[in-house]
Design a protein around this motif. Structure first.
Motif, PDB file in Angstrom:
ATOM      1  N   GLN A 313       0.827  -1.201   0.000  1.00 48.91           N
ATOM      2  CA  GLN A 313       0.000   0.000   0.000  1.00 48.91           C
ATOM      3  C   GLN A 313       0.864   1.254   0.000  1.00 48.91           C
ATOM      4  O   GLN A 313       0.590   2.211  -0.747  1.00 48.91           O
ATOM      5  CB  GLN A 313      -0.923  -0.007   1.213  1.00 48.91           C
ATOM      6  N   ALA A 314       1.913   1.269   0.819  1.00 47.41           N
ATOM      7  CA  ALA A 314       2.786   2.444   0.900  1.00 47.41           C
ATOM      8  C   ALA A 314       3.499   2.693  -0.421  1.00 47.41           C
ATOM      9  O   ALA A 314       3.591   3.845  -0.893  1.00 47.41           O
ATOM     10  CB  ALA A 314       3.804   2.257   2.022  1.00 47.41           C
ATOM     11  N   ARG A 315       3.985   1.648  -1.052  1.00 46.10           N
ATOM     12  CA  ARG A 315       4.693   1.823  -2.329  1.00 46.10           C
ATOM     13  C   ARG A 315       3.745   2.318  -3.409  1.00 46.10           C
ATOM     14  O   ARG A 315       4.128   3.119  -4.270  1.00 46.10           O
ATOM     15  CB  ARG A 315       5.350   0.515  -2.739  1.00 46.10           C
ATOM     16  N   GLY A 316       2.496   1.836  -3.367  1.00 42.42           N
ATOM     17  CA  GLY A 316       1.520   2.293  -4.350  1.00 42.42           C
ATOM     18  C   GLY A 316       1.246   3.782  -4.238  1.00 42.42           C
ATOM     19  O   GLY A 316       1.203   4.504  -5.245  1.00 42.42           O
ATOM     20  N   VAL A 317       1.070   4.261  -3.023  1.00 39.74           N
ATOM     21  CA  VAL A 317       0.847   5.693  -2.823  1.00 39.74           C
ATOM     22  C   VAL A 317       2.098   6.477  -3.209  1.00 39.74           C
ATOM     23  O   VAL A 317       2.017   7.543  -3.845  1.00 39.74           O
ATOM     24  CB  VAL A 317       0.457   5.985  -1.360  1.00 39.74           C
ATOM     25  N   ALA A 318       3.279   5.966  -2.839  1.00 37.24           N
ATOM     26  CA  ALA A 318       4.534   6.664  -3.131  1.00 37.24           C
ATOM     27  C   ALA A 318       4.772   6.775  -4.630  1.00 37.24           C
ATOM     28  O   ALA A 318       5.352   7.769  -5.097  1.00 37.24           O
ATOM     29  CB  ALA A 318       5.696   5.949  -2.457  1.00 37.24           C
ATOM     30  N   GLU A 319       4.331   5.802  -5.405  1.00 38.15           N
ATOM     31  CA  GLU A 319       4.476   5.884  -6.861  1.00 38.15           C
ATOM     32  C   GLU A 319       3.632   7.013  -7.430  1.00 38.15           C
ATOM     33  O   GLU A 319       4.023   7.671  -8.410  1.00 38.15           O
ATOM     34  CB  GLU A 319       4.088   4.555  -7.503  1.00 38.15           C
ATOM     35  N   ARG A 320       2.471   7.270  -6.819  1.00 34.77           N
ATOM     36  CA  ARG A 320       1.584   8.334  -7.297  1.00 34.77           C
ATOM     37  C   ARG A 320       2.073   9.712  -6.853  1.00 34.77           C
ATOM     38  O   ARG A 320       1.745  10.718  -7.486  1.00 34.77           O
ATOM     39  CB  ARG A 320       0.150   8.113  -6.793  1.00 34.77           C
ATOM     40  N   TYR A 321       2.817   9.745  -5.747  1.00 34.99           N
ATOM     41  CA  TYR A 321       3.284  11.029  -5.205  1.00 34.99           C
ATOM     42  C   TYR A 321       4.787  10.951  -4.948  1.00 34.99           C
ATOM     43  O   TYR A 321       5.246  11.026  -3.799  1.00 34.99           O
ATOM     44  CB  TYR A 321       2.538  11.352  -3.918  1.00 34.99           C
ATOM     45  N   PRO A 322       5.595  10.838  -6.008  1.00 34.02           N
ATOM     46  CA  PRO A 322       7.040  10.601  -5.834  1.00 34.02           C
ATOM     47  C   PRO A 322       7.793  11.781  -5.233  1.00 34.02           C
ATOM     48  O   PRO A 322       8.901  11.597  -4.722  1.00 34.02           O
ATOM     49  CB  PRO A 322       7.524  10.308  -7.258  1.00 34.02           C
ATOM     50  N   THR A 323       7.222  12.995  -5.280  1.00 31.71           N
ATOM     51  CA  THR A 323       7.936  14.154  -4.750  1.00 31.71           C
ATOM     52  C   THR A 323       7.288  14.708  -3.485  1.00 31.71           C
ATOM     53  O   THR A 323       7.701  15.776  -3.005  1.00 31.71           O
ATOM     54  CB  THR A 323       8.007  15.271  -5.810  1.00 31.71           C
ATOM     55  N   ASP A 324       6.294  14.013  -2.956  1.00 33.22           N
ATOM     56  CA  ASP A 324       5.639  14.485  -1.730  1.00 33.22           C
ATOM     57  C   ASP A 324       6.476  14.044  -0.521  1.00 33.22           C
ATOM     58  O   ASP A 324       6.602  12.847  -0.254  1.00 33.22           O
ATOM     59  CB  ASP A 324       4.225  13.908  -1.626  1.00 33.22           C
ATOM     60  N   PRO A 325       7.061  14.979   0.225  1.00 34.70           N
ATOM     61  CA  PRO A 325       7.949  14.577   1.330  1.00 34.70           C
ATOM     62  C   PRO A 325       7.230  13.803   2.425  1.00 34.70           C
ATOM     63  O   PRO A 325       7.828  12.896   3.033  1.00 34.70           O
ATOM     64  CB  PRO A 325       8.497  15.908   1.854  1.00 34.70           C
ATOM     65  N   ALA A 326       5.957  14.130   2.721  1.00 31.33           N
ATOM     66  CA  ALA A 326       5.215  13.395   3.748  1.00 31.33           C
ATOM     67  C   ALA A 326       5.021  11.944   3.339  1.00 31.33           C
ATOM     68  O   ALA A 326       5.168  11.023   4.157  1.00 31.33           O
ATOM     69  CB  ALA A 326       3.867  14.068   4.000  1.00 31.33           C
ATOM     70  N   VAL A 327       4.714  11.722   2.070  1.00 30.21           N
ATOM     71  CA  VAL A 327       4.504  10.359   1.571  1.00 30.21           C
ATOM     72  C   VAL A 327       5.803   9.571   1.597  1.00 30.21           C
ATOM     73  O   VAL A 327       5.855   8.424   2.066  1.00 30.21           O
ATOM     74  CB  VAL A 327       3.922  10.400   0.137  1.00 30.21           C
ATOM     75  N   ALA A 332       9.620   5.560   3.825  1.00 33.72           N
ATOM     76  CA  ALA A 332      10.943   5.267   4.404  1.00 33.72           C
ATOM     77  C   ALA A 332      10.794   4.509   5.718  1.00 33.72           C
ATOM     78  O   ALA A 332      11.551   3.558   5.988  1.00 33.72           O
ATOM     79  CB  ALA A 332      11.710   6.575   4.629  1.00 33.72           C
ATOM     80  N   GLU A 333       9.822   4.911   6.540  1.00 35.34           N
ATOM     81  CA  GLU A 333       9.636   4.219   7.813  1.00 35.34           C
ATOM     82  C   GLU A 333       9.117   2.804   7.609  1.00 35.34           C
ATOM     83  O   GLU A 333       9.513   1.877   8.313  1.00 35.34           O
ATOM     84  CB  GLU A 333       8.692   5.014   8.712  1.00 35.34           C
ATOM     85  N   VAL A 334       8.239   2.605   6.645  1.00 34.09           N
ATOM     86  CA  VAL A 334       7.756   1.255   6.336  1.00 34.09           C
ATOM     87  C   VAL A 334       8.916   0.375   5.893  1.00 34.09           C
ATOM     88  O   VAL A 334       9.059  -0.772   6.344  1.00 34.09           O
ATOM     89  CB  VAL A 334       6.670   1.300   5.251  1.00 34.09           C
ATOM     90  N   GLU A 335       9.740   0.888   5.004  1.00 35.18           N
ATOM     91  CA  GLU A 335      10.893   0.109   4.523  1.00 35.18           C
ATOM     92  C   GLU A 335      11.846  -0.211   5.672  1.00 35.18           C
ATOM     93  O   GLU A 335      12.380  -1.328   5.759  1.00 35.18           O
ATOM     94  CB  GLU A 335      11.637   0.893   3.429  1.00 35.18           C
ATOM     95  N   LEU A 336      12.048   0.733   6.571  1.00 36.97           N
ATOM     96  CA  LEU A 336      12.930   0.478   7.697  1.00 36.97           C
ATOM     97  C   LEU A 336      12.332  -0.569   8.630  1.00 36.97           C
ATOM     98  O   LEU A 336      13.049  -1.447   9.129  1.00 36.97           O
ATOM     99  CB  LEU A 336      13.198   1.780   8.458  1.00 36.97           C
TER     100      LEU A 336
END
Length: 508
Positions: A313-327, A332-336
């Motif tokens: 879910q996090a990667r899907g949202v991040a793909e749609r908003y690649p430059t949004d720092p909050a996203v 980053a926290e999910v990956e960690l």
């Protein structure tokens, strides 16, 4: 003083009956950051009531009110219903809300729109109860007895905010009536002597009878000053029963007094309204709103069984908003959390490319670099890790987490912490005294340096926490006894055995 007398008046129920909307909003005040789908006007009212509650507790308890950065504010996720809150809890848990204290920032999960009056602990009561704990731990002279910790939280937890902004304190907790009105569970002598609960009824007494004793001592002029002397005795390491008898005299007499008090009409305190609090409301951007369900689960703490679905879910949202720092910071926290330090650093760097001052992304990158260094062992570049943590500290000097991570980097590297690292640890504890893990490290460092009074002062609230179940951790009780006996090395050894047992390892 533990309580300051203020003026008496009437009451109004604290509730918000706002209708949930699809848009997420953020309310920012001096002490809180609240995320909610309430209408902005209802969210503003809710935030104002929380600020007035904070002001009332500070006034009655005599607490200071220093300026706070985001790391020290309480973040509240206001969910649509109690059912939504409970979906974040283990299967058999049945709480209406919960609070997590931690060095990275304390968080609470509640539902202001589902505040049913018949609950033992409704969302408003529970949040005020837990926030009282949050404030109590900022006090260096925080109560060191389980009954007083919980009795005080109950005392303030039932407060109501009136229409004119004043706050009335002292209502009895209705769900505790059995232990308040009936002579069951612990009596005053058991509470004051620090008797550990042996049954559910005993544990309930810490709240119900703890509230009754706290209330009685706050309103009885004949016993004014006794509670202060009792707490001061505990702070000096005097055994609880000895401190109680020296301060209150005949404990059986006190028990009879509170039993009679329980049958009378309870008085109340009223704190007059001060200046209206400032509340800033903003609508979250599209990316922030889209990632919010992931952020809620991340801030709750991801379970292993949820890692795959949340990561997707996090990667899907991040793909749609690649430059949004909050996203990208949430990704980053999910990956960690999934132990993928490389992708975590990459996501944090994307967040920082869009917003170089994003303190959350800076801290997550620091945590990821620390984990990479742990994995590399002797080949790790600890200087690089520490340079980044120093940079994060400079970006927000009042954020506890970079200071704590800097100190931990020396333990992870099996190096003696520098004087600056120790100083940073102690300041992190001042900023975020609610984090138990951080507090354990403070105790351990004081014991290492032979500073027994400081170690005892930091350790006493851990032992006083009725949720810790210290009976299952006998080394903690042994550590307390060693400290009270002046044996710093023996106390340190007990602390380390407990720490190693909990961590399942024998390092740091």
């Amino acid at each position: 003083m533990l309580f300051r007398r203020v003026i008496l008046a009437a009451a109004l129920s604290l509730s918000t009956a706002a209708q949930a909307l699809a848009a997420w909003h953020e309310a920012r005040t001096k002490h809180f950051i609240i995320y909610s789908e309430q209408r902005p006007e209802d969210l503003k009212t809710y935030a104002e009531k929380l600020e007035r509650f904070d002001a009332a507790v500070r006034k009655v308890r005599g607490y200071g009110d220093p300026a706070l950065t985001d790391g020290a504010r309480l973040t509240i996720f206001d969910l649509p219903s109690v059912a939504a809150v409970q979906r974040l809890l283990p299967a058999r848990a049945n709480a209406a809300g919960f609070y997590i204290p931690r060095a990275s920032g304390a968080v609470a999960f509640v539902s202001s729109r589902d505040d049913k009056s018949g609950r033992l602990l409704g969302p408003s009561h529970l949040l005020q109860h837990e926030y009282t704990h949050h404030l109590m731990l900022t006090d260096p002279d925080s109560p060191l007895a389980a009954w007083l910790v919980e009795g005080t939280a109950e005392f303030f937890g039932t407060a109501v905010v009136e229409a004119d902004g004043s706050v009335k304190i002292g209502y009895p907790p209705q769900g505790r009536a059995q232990t308040i009105l009936r002579d069951v569970g612990f009596g005053a002598g058991d509470l004051l002597a620090g008797t550990r609960p042996r049954s559910d009824l005993d544990r309930s007494s810490l709240y119900g009878k703890g509230w009754l004793l706290t209330h009685y001592l706050a309103f009885n002029p004949a016993r004014r000053g006794q509670l202060d002397r009792y707490v001061q005795g505990l702070a000096r390491g005097v055994p609880a029963r000895q401190a109680a008898e020296a301060s209150f005299g005949d404990l059986k007499q006190l028990d009879r007094e509170i039993d009679r008090y329980a049958t009378k009409k309870f008085p109340a305190l009223q704190v007059p309204a001060g200046a209206g609090p400032t509340v800033e409301i903003r609508t979250l951007g599209a990316g922030e709103a889209a990632i919010m369900p992931v952020r809620i689960r991340v801030d709750r703490g991801l379970r292993p069984q949820d890692m795959a679905s949340v990561s997707e879910q996090a990667r899907g949202v991040a793909e749609r908003y690649p430059t949004d720092p909050a996203v990208q910071a949430v990704l980053a926290e999910v990956e960690l959390d999934a132990r993928r330090t490389g992708p975590a650093i990459a996501a944090a760097d994307r967040a920082l490319a869009s917003n170089p001052k994003h303190i959350g992304a800076m801290i997550i990158k620091g945590r990821a670099l620390l984990e990479e260094a742990r994995a590399k062992g002797g080949t790790a570049n600890w200087g690089e890790v520490r340079r980044w943590l120093i940079q994060a500290n400079r970006a927000d000097t009042e954020n506890a987490e970079p200071l704590f991570l800097f100190y931990q980097s020396f333990l992870a590297a099996r190096q003696k912490p520098t004087a600056d690292a120790v100083k940073g640890l102690y300041y992190a504890h001042v900023l975020m005294p609610h984090d138990v893990n951080l507090r354990f490290h403070v105790v351990r460092q004081h014991l290492t340096d032979g500073e027994l009074p400081d170690a005892l002062r930091a350790f006493a609230p851990i032992i006083a926490n009725p949720h810790l179940e210290v009976e299952k951790r006998p080394m903690l009780l042994q550590a307390m006894q060693k400290m009270q006996g002046g044996d710093a090395p023996g106390a340190l050894a007990a602390i380390l055995i407990d720490y190693q047992t909990r961590r399942g390892r024998t390092d740091d």
